[in-house]
Design a protein around this motif. Structure first.
Motif, short mmCIF file in Angstrom:
data_model
loop_
_atom_site.label_atom_id
_atom_site.label_comp_id
_atom_site.label_asym_id
_atom_site.label_seq_id
_atom_site.Cartn_x
_atom_site.Cartn_y
_atom_site.Cartn_z
N CYS A 23 -5.02 -2.15 -3.25
CA CYS A 23 -5.04 -0.77 -2.81
C CYS A 23 -4.88 0.12 -4.05
O CYS A 23 -3.88 -0.01 -4.78
CB CYS A 23 -3.93 -0.50 -1.81
SG CYS A 23 -3.87 1.20 -1.22
N SER B 154 0.82 -1.21 0.00
CA SER B 154 0.00 0.00 0.00
C SER B 154 0.86 1.26 0.00
O SER B 154 0.52 2.26 -0.65
CB SER B 154 -0.94 0.00 1.20
OG SER B 154 -1.89 -1.04 1.07
N ASP C 223 -9.20 1.13 -0.61
CA ASP C 223 -8.44 0.00 -0.08
C ASP C 223 -9.43 -1.11 0.27
O ASP C 223 -10.48 -0.84 0.87
CB ASP C 223 -7.67 0.44 1.17
CG ASP C 223 -6.49 -0.46 1.48
OD1 ASP C 223 -6.29 -1.47 0.78
OD2 ASP C 223 -5.75 -0.16 2.45
N MET D 219 1.02 4.34 4.43
CA MET D 219 0.51 5.15 3.32
C MET D 219 0.62 6.64 3.65
O MET D 219 1.08 7.43 2.83
CB MET D 219 -0.94 4.76 3.02
CG MET D 219 -1.11 3.34 2.53
SD MET D 219 -2.84 2.82 2.48
CE MET D 219 -3.43 3.80 1.13
N GLU E 128 -0.70 -0.35 7.96
CA GLU E 128 -0.86 -0.10 6.52
C GLU E 128 -1.24 1.36 6.28
O GLU E 128 -0.65 2.02 5.41
CB GLU E 128 -1.92 -1.03 5.92
CG GLU E 128 -2.17 -0.77 4.45
CD GLU E 128 -2.88 -1.91 3.75
OE1 GLU E 128 -3.82 -1.62 2.98
OE2 GLU E 128 -2.49 -3.07 3.95
#
Length: 355
Positions: free
Chosen positions: A349, A275, A296, A315, A311
């Motif tokens: 993603c 991601s 996502d 990002m 995650e």
């Protein structure tokens, strides 16, 4: 399109924006206190979708709303029936970039996206996702003030800016290849002329050490998606969500007959890293603050559990100019890079930076 704004509930948005008349695109979390009649209290156009969770920076919520104010030159097309996309209406929008959000449990997704690709100009940039609820029942989830709320529906939001796109999934090969010898839309019946669930069951039970029963299919399957192998070796992930009364695998998204597929497996670190890579791809060559939208897959959050926050943190840490991370956890993700077919992904993603 302006950067997304988070509100804990829809009434907060209405109170703050009671005098505005701008077009608004909204993503509403599944358990929000939302009613269609609330839209009557907003003076401008408003459209959007109900999704399992909304994302705001490093948090995700099953209540609340993310609101994206659209530019004056933006527009939208509400498609009440995904089997009946009007070519003239699509072409009249003169789209070069768009957000597409649709019923993620519709059996007509591939047909709709193929028609949309045919009707759009070459090099059109698309990002989006599948709306829906965690019940996996096909409820009405796509709405607009003018058109009401529907299932098997879609929303095409024309943007006035270019989109930079990043797409990653991070799933790893476990077993295959297999040939899809019988399938119908999003129902997978046989692999290599054997019942698809029996093939899947043998491989997954052996690797996981767990045994499928009537109640635990999704708990196990969330870690073992299917991957459609494309001609350029790209893997399009498909999410098995249940076994039907005929012992067939039901997926989120179509799986064409004669496809070559692999059974995939998750590794937490690989998913988290992927991601962040999607954000890196999307922000490449960005030299000023831009609006960012992320779609996502909900099943990634289910698989990662408490680690899903990592995650989101990865990002957010890869954005630039303190850009907000705004969007949704979806039932499938949508993207293309202009010169390719519009693809419906699972367990992936998709990041769009509105330049």
């Amino acid at each position: 399109m302006r950067e997304g704004v988070y509100y804990p509930c829809f009434k907060d948005f209405l109170k703050t924006n009671q005098d505005k008349t701008n077009k608004q695109f909204v993503l509403i979390a599944e358990y929000s206190d939302f009613k269609m009649e609330y839209l009557d209290n907003y003076k401008g156009d408003i459209m959007g979708a109900i999704v399992p969770f909304i994302v705001y920076n490093t948090e995700y919520y099953n209540k609340g709303v993310i609101v994206f104010e659209l530019d004056e030159n933006s527009d939208f097309l509400f498609v009440e029936d995904m089997t009946n996309l009007n070519q003239e209406k699509v072409e009249s929008l003169e789209i070069s970039s768009a957000i597409v959000i649709l019923d993620g449990l519709s059996p007509n997704i591939t047909m709709f996206l193929d028609d949309l690709f045919e009707f759009l100009p070459e090099n059109t940039q698309i990002v989006g996702g599948g709306a829906g609820k965690m019940t996996f029942e096909q409820d009405p989830v796509i709405f607009s003030k003018e058109n009401g709320i529907h299932n098997n529906a879609a929303l095409i939001v024309k943007l006035s800016n270019k989109i930079n796109i990043g797409i990653e999934n991070g799933w790893q090969y476990l077993e295959g290849p297999f040939i899809t010898t019988s399938s119908e839309k999003n129902v997978l019946k046989t692999l290599n002329f054997r019942n698809a669930f029996e093939v899947y069951k043998e491989i997954v039970e052996k690797d996981s050490g767990m045994v499928f029963n009537d109640k635990n299919f999704f708990d196990i399957a969330k870690s073992y998606p299917l991957g459609i192998v494309k001609y350029d070796k790209e893997i399009i992930v498909r999410d098995p969500i249940l076994v039907d009364e005929n012992n067939n695998l039901v997926l989120v998204g179509d799986i064409p007959q004669n496809s070559t597929i692999q059974i995939l497996k998750g590794e937490e670190d690989k998913l988290i890293e992927s991601s962040a890579k999607a954000v890196n791809h999307a922000i490449k060559d960005i030299n000023s603050k831009s609006s960012l939208i992320v779609f996502d897959c909900i099943s990634r959050s289910i698989y990662l559990g408490d680690k899903f926050v990592q995650e989101l943190e990865g990002m957010k840490n890869n954005t630039v100019f303190n850009t907000k991370l705004c969007g949704a956890l979806t039932l499938g993700e949508i993207a293309n890079n202009g010169d390719e077919y519009i693809t419906f992904y699972n367990k992936s993603c998709v990041v769009g930076v509105i330049c």
